[in-house]
Write a protein that holds these residues in place. Sequence first.
Motif, mmCIF file in Angstrom:
data_model
loop_
_atom_site.group_PDB
_atom_site.id
_atom_site.type_symbol
_atom_site.label_atom_id
_atom_site.label_comp_id
_atom_site.label_asym_id
_atom_site.label_seq_id
_atom_site.Cartn_x
_atom_site.Cartn_y
_atom_site.Cartn_z
ATOM 1 N N UNK A 133 0.817 -1.220 0.000
ATOM 2 C CA UNK A 133 0.000 0.000 0.000
ATOM 3 C C UNK A 133 0.848 1.267 0.000
ATOM 4 N N UNK A 134 2.123 1.184 0.401
ATOM 5 C CA UNK A 134 2.961 2.372 0.557
ATOM 6 C C UNK A 134 3.022 3.250 -0.692
ATOM 7 N N UNK A 135 3.230 2.699 -1.904
ATOM 8 C CA UNK A 135 3.307 3.565 -3.091
ATOM 9 C C UNK A 135 2.003 4.316 -3.356
ATOM 10 N N UNK A 136 0.880 3.671 -3.095
ATOM 11 C CA UNK A 136 -0.406 4.319 -3.342
ATOM 12 C C UNK A 136 -0.696 5.378 -2.277
ATOM 13 N N UNK A 137 -0.262 5.092 -1.059
ATOM 14 C CA UNK A 137 -0.410 6.084 0.008
ATOM 15 C C UNK A 137 0.393 7.342 -0.321
#
Length: 362
Positions: free
Chosen positions: A7-11
């Motif tokens: 999820x980090x890149x989308x966050x």
Amino acid sequence: MNQLARVAPFRERLWEAVVAGDEYAAVAAVQDALADGIGEEAVLLEVVAPVQETIGTDWAANRISVAREHAATAINERVVAALALRPRPDGVQRAARGRVTVGCVDGEWHSFPARLVAEVLRLRGWQVDYLGAQTPTPHLIAHLHHTDPQAVLLSSSLPTRLPAAHMAITACQAVGVPVLAGGRAFGANGRYARALGADGWAPDARGVGDVLAGGLPRPTPAAVRQAADDLPHLADQEYTLVIHSKGPLVKQTLTDLEDRFPAARSYTDVQRERTAEDVAHLVDFLACALYVDDAEVFTAFLAWTADILEARGVPARSLSAGLDLLARQLHDFPRALNILNEGVHALDARPSTPTADHETTA
């Protein structure tokens, strides 16, 4: 790859989009997260929710302005709406679990956490009546009479809304509807929710879903109990007297500040207005601490306010002056004096932070 790494890149993309004010890029970020196989609930709670928390943190640290914070929050709200309105596959069962009402306590404007809860519950098969920010208790009760939900979910972020939450909890239970409380206002592990007689508490949206899945028994309709039935200390009337004396307390504190700090006499109208607001907040949080009989409500607010002031180059020691002046006016209120003294000790215990050398008020 673990979930955090997924999820980090989308966050990060969502954060960059909301700060830039780019609604289309924000929606695209969450749509791409869904296309990557991240579930809707995870997108809401592990992408959107952390970004919203960062928005508030950066405002408090003076890294973004109030205007930008409002704009970013508005974009995040539209992102949630875009997720809620996306087409569903045929055959998805709706409202299979029953009906619930989700809303904010009267006077509570921070509706984003409640909105996340509402959307997560919809994903889990509940029919949700989402009432939004600051729902007046009489209107909430009228809604319950019309809809007869299985539970009411009351959200509040501001501890100063706890007396209003207490009123709402007792009123809902009096018509036979159980109340599940959530939000930072209810304290660590929901201790204030229990003190106010709520039927349950949950720390987050997933917790709300789990509690509802386990079932909340309906209270037996009865006459509305009095606040002192749950909180016997209110019999001393300190809360009532302080909250009803708020206007005079603020006015006298402002007068005394000018005597103590002559420079305050030359404040602009805007500075005077801000100072009055600050003192009023002190009184509000003091009154709330009196209501629940817990000084931590007040000391936590002071610590937060001190951080806010220092991030803006204002010495936190100015808060101590306000506490001292309030204590002089409340010399006949033992519980209030104890809370004010706890506040002074909490400020004294904070590590010293260099700030601009100019005085301000509380």
